[in-house]
Structures are given as C-alpha cells and as structure tokens.
Design a protein around this motif. Structure first.
Motif, PDB file in Angstrom:
ATOM      1  N   ILE A   7       0.836  -1.207   0.000  1.00 54.39           N
ATOM      2  CA  ILE A   7       0.000   0.000   0.000  1.00 54.39           C
ATOM      3  C   ILE A   7       0.873   1.261   0.000  1.00 54.39           C
ATOM      4  CG2 ILE A   7      -1.651   1.332   1.346  1.00 54.39           C
ATOM      5  CD1 ILE A   7      -2.800  -1.361   2.333  1.00 54.39           C
ATOM      6  N   ALA A   8       1.874   1.271   0.886  1.00 56.66           N
ATOM      7  CA  ALA A   8       2.739   2.452   0.974  1.00 56.66           C
ATOM      8  C   ALA A   8       3.506   2.658  -0.329  1.00 56.66           C
ATOM      9  CB  ALA A   8       3.709   2.304   2.154  1.00 56.66           C
ATOM     10  N   LEU A   9       3.945   1.572  -0.923  1.00 58.19           N
ATOM     11  CA  LEU A   9       4.701   1.676  -2.175  1.00 58.19           C
ATOM     12  C   LEU A   9       3.827   2.227  -3.299  1.00 58.19           C
ATOM     13  CD1 LEU A   9       7.545   1.025  -3.253  1.00 58.19           C
ATOM     14  CD2 LEU A   9       6.614  -1.123  -4.121  1.00 58.19           C
ATOM     15  N   ALA A  10       2.604   1.695  -3.373  1.00 57.57           N
ATOM     16  CA  ALA A  10       1.682   2.180  -4.400  1.00 57.57           C
ATOM     17  C   ALA A  10       1.383   3.663  -4.185  1.00 57.57           C
ATOM     18  CB  ALA A  10       0.390   1.368  -4.358  1.00 57.57           C
ATOM     19  N   MET A  11       1.245   4.068  -2.928  1.00 61.75           N
ATOM     20  CA  MET A  11       0.994   5.474  -2.626  1.00 61.75           C
ATOM     21  C   MET A  11       2.164   6.330  -3.102  1.00 61.75           C
ATOM     22  SD  MET A  11      -0.795   7.938  -1.473  1.00 61.75           S
ATOM     23  CE  MET A  11      -1.928   8.181  -0.100  1.00 61.75           C
ATOM     24  N   ALA A  12       3.376   5.898  -2.825  1.00 70.85           N
ATOM     25  CA  ALA A  12       4.542   6.671  -3.263  1.00 70.85           C
ATOM     26  C   ALA A  12       4.537   6.859  -4.776  1.00 70.85           C
ATOM     27  CB  ALA A  12       5.828   5.967  -2.823  1.00 70.85           C
ATOM     28  N   GLU A  13       4.212   5.776  -5.460  1.00 70.93           N
ATOM     29  CA  GLU A  13       4.171   5.830  -6.929  1.00 70.93           C
ATOM     30  C   GLU A  13       3.130   6.840  -7.406  1.00 70.93           C
ATOM     31  OE1 GLU A  13       6.200   3.974 -10.128  1.00 70.93           O
ATOM     32  OE2 GLU A  13       6.390   3.760  -7.951  1.00 70.93           O
ATOM     33  N   LEU A  14       1.955   6.798  -6.790  1.00 74.11           N
ATOM     34  CA  LEU A  14       0.895   7.717  -7.195  1.00 74.11           C
ATOM     35  C   LEU A  14       1.230   9.151  -6.805  1.00 74.11           C
ATOM     36  CD1 LEU A  14      -2.188   5.520  -6.261  1.00 74.11           C
ATOM     37  CD2 LEU A  14      -1.443   6.171  -8.561  1.00 74.11           C
TER      38      LEU A  14
END
Lengths: 208, 208
Positions: A7-14
């Motif tokens: 989740i945190a990784l996807a957030m960083a990407e977005l």
DNA sequence: GTCTATAACAGGATAGAC
DNA sequence: GTCTATCCTGTTATAGAC
C-alpha cells in the motif's frame, strides 16, 4: 511483500505522478491490489498516514542514491554533473513523471496538511545530515558540505519542476553544470587556503 | 478592479498557498467576493480556466522582477546572491507561503491536467526567453545566458520547495551562493578568453 | 451581469459479514 | 486480516430568478 508495504509503495508511486490531492483512496486500493477496507485496517489515519509512510520510505531510499551516484567519479564536480545528467535521462525515460514525491507533496500541502509538512521536513533533514556527512568524506569542509548539499537538493527539486513542465532535460543539464561549477570553485578556494595559510584551516572564504 | 481580474487574482493567491487540488470553487468565490455563478459566467471552462488565467497573470508579473532585482548591483554575481536573500526574507515574512504558483501547480498536475501543464510550459518559456535576453545585456554570452537563467530558475523553484518544507531561509541563501559562484566562474572564463584569444569570441569553455 | 438554489457526482471513511 | 456495501460530506457545475 506484505500488504501494508504494498500500500505504501503504491501510494509513493501515485504521489510522485499525481500529487496528494488527486490521489484517491479507491485508486490507491486498485493500485495496491487491496480493497478499501484493508487500507484503513493497516493505516488507521487513512490517506494522510499512508502518505506519511510513503514519504518516509522513499525519502530513505533516495538519499542512498547520493553516494552510489557520486562515488562513480574521483572528481566531485564531474560526479555531480554526471549525476544530474543521469537523473535527466531517467526522467525522460519515464515520460517526465516526477521522481520525488517529497518535493511534490511538500509544495502542494505545506500549508494545508501540517503533519505531512512535518514528515517532509524530517525527511529533508535526514537528506541534509547524511548528504553533508558524505560530502565531507569527499574532502569538503563542514560548512562547505552543508552549503553544497543544499545547492544540490534545491537544484534537483527545481529541475524536477522545470523539466516536468517543459518536458525537457535541459533544466537538469544546466542545473548540474551550475552546481558542479560551484563545487569546483569551493575546492579551488580550499586548495588555495591550504597551500598559502596555516595547515588544517580554511580561513580564506571563496570570493573569486 | 473588474470581477474577472479579481477572480483570477484570488485564484493565484490560493494556488500558491494550497495548490490546485485543494482549492475549491466555493472557496475561490468567497476569496474573490463573488458568487459561484459569476465564476462560470466569466470563465466558461470553470476551475481549470481560472487557474490558467492565474498562471499567465502571475507568470508575467514574476519575470519583471528579475531586471528589477538584478539591476541593483553592478556585479552580476553579487546581484544574484542578494536577490536570493531578498526572496528568502520575503518568504519568511509571509510565513513560508509559497511565492510561485507556477511551480506548485506544475509539480502537482503536470500529469493529470494537460492544458494546465501546457500553460505552465508557456509561462516558463517566457521566463527563459526574457531572462536570458536580460542576462546578455549584463555581458554574458548567449549560451551562457541560457545556462544561467536555467540555473537561476531551478535554484529558485527548488529553494521554494525546501524552504517551505523546512520553514527555513537556509535553502535560499545556499542556492544563491551556488548560482552566484557559477556566474562568477563563467565571467572569469569569458574574461580570460577575451584577453587571450581572438576578440569577440568566447571559444574557450569554462572548465576550471 | 449578479446571485441563489440545487442537481449530479465523487471523495474519504466506516460498519460489519466473512 | 480480507473484503463489500454504504454513509456522509464535499465537490464541480448548472438552471434560472432577479
């Protein structure tokens, strides 16, 4: 990979592509391959807390790139110019998506999301500390190291903005030339001070 | 002041503090002292069109500051360092509110609002054109002028981000020192080329 | 041209079954 | 821990009286 990490990784990407405001919870859930509820299970604070985790995570990863990139050349000024050129190439290859969520989010929500601003400040603080410590190992004095890490960081963050808007690598190349010239002038001054004056003292400031 | 100008001005003010996503139409209406409907009467394109007008307006205003600030000192490097210090002071006095909506909005919506990205690129283009033209009147060659205006713009935009996050003037002061040193080194190189080589040619590139 | 009321929709967040 | 359905509040945008 654990769910909360995903989740945190996807957030960083977005975040680095869209910023904080335009990134929705549903979009995040889709990107992370997890339902909406899971996000709130792992991050009680919701969107804000996920963003904070993402900033800390990528902030720590980014500062590790500095020694990795700059160790490649014995001459520090040359190394800096090459690192900016490498960043430019990377950015062009990813379609001018921003590479630094910390800068994007800071500019966006510094006055509207106090806790996120504090997280950003904390991350930037580690960049400055670890970055200037590295630069002293490359031969710069402590005060010069602090000056130079600020010069590097401001130049990079600014180059992101200009390059993103113009869709051009030129901001990175010019910024790299500028910082490299600054470092070269500092090294020249420190060498001159060592040669002329008392050993171990950098009393003569860079004036010309 | 006419209503549409008031609306665009209020939008610029909100953009630089909050960014695009966090600025709502109702908030804009309140800030401009006009009802919601009036906004759509004057700007058929809604929020997006108001933002575009705001960016163009402030972009044109900002580039006029460059000659105004830099004409204050005969030595270009000194002038640049002083201008960064002035910007730092201004920003501190306004409670670290961002001073450049163009940079903020570009970082935020470059990948999600194509038309706004194009407007930002257009504004940055005028900054580069007018800025480098001014720098040639200060004695820099054309290629050096272009390099330096990029160095100035990236340093400023980056300093905004860092200063906003850290709530510190240090990024501005360090960035100013860096760009000033770069300009000084270019001037030194051009002087040396003129003294040593053919008149009117700056063939020797700045290497040290 | 100015203003009000409201439509149409998307956002973040929650409850509770599994 | 995972997932679904839903609440509530906010948004942009519009319709239409003045």
């Amino acid at each position: 990979m654990k769910t909360d990490e995903r989740i945190a990784l996807a957030m960083a990407e977005l975040l680095r592509k869209q910023g904080y405001g335009a990134t929705g919870i549903n979009q995040l859930a889709r990107a992370a391959g997890a339902p909406t509820g899971s996000i709130y299970h792992h991050f009680k604070g919701g969107k804000r807390e996920v963003a904070a985790a993402a900033l800390r995570q990528t902030g720590a990863a980014y500062i590790q790139l500095l020694p990795l990139l700059l160790d490649a050349h014995a001459d520090l000024a040359v190394a800096i110019e090459a690192a900016f050129a490498a960043a430019a190439e990377d950015m062009e290859n990813t379609g001018w998506a921003n590479m630094c969520p910390v800068g994007t989010v800071t500019a966006e929500v510094a006055d509207t999301e106090p806790t996120l601003r504090e997280v950003a400040a904390e991350v930037m603080g580690t960049w400055i500390d670890e970055g200037s410590r590295y630069l002293t190992t490359r031969g710069l004095s402590e005060t010069d190291s602090r000056s130079v890490i600020f010069a590097i960081l401001t130049a990079i963050e600014g180059a992101f903005v200009l390059a993103r808007g113009l869709r051009s690598a030129e901001p990175f190349l010019a910024a790299g030339r500028s910082v490299a010239a600054y470092v070269a002038s500092l090294e020249r001054a420190e060498r001159a001070a060592r040669a002329a004056g008392a050993p171990g003292a950098a009393r003569a400031r860079a004036k010309a």
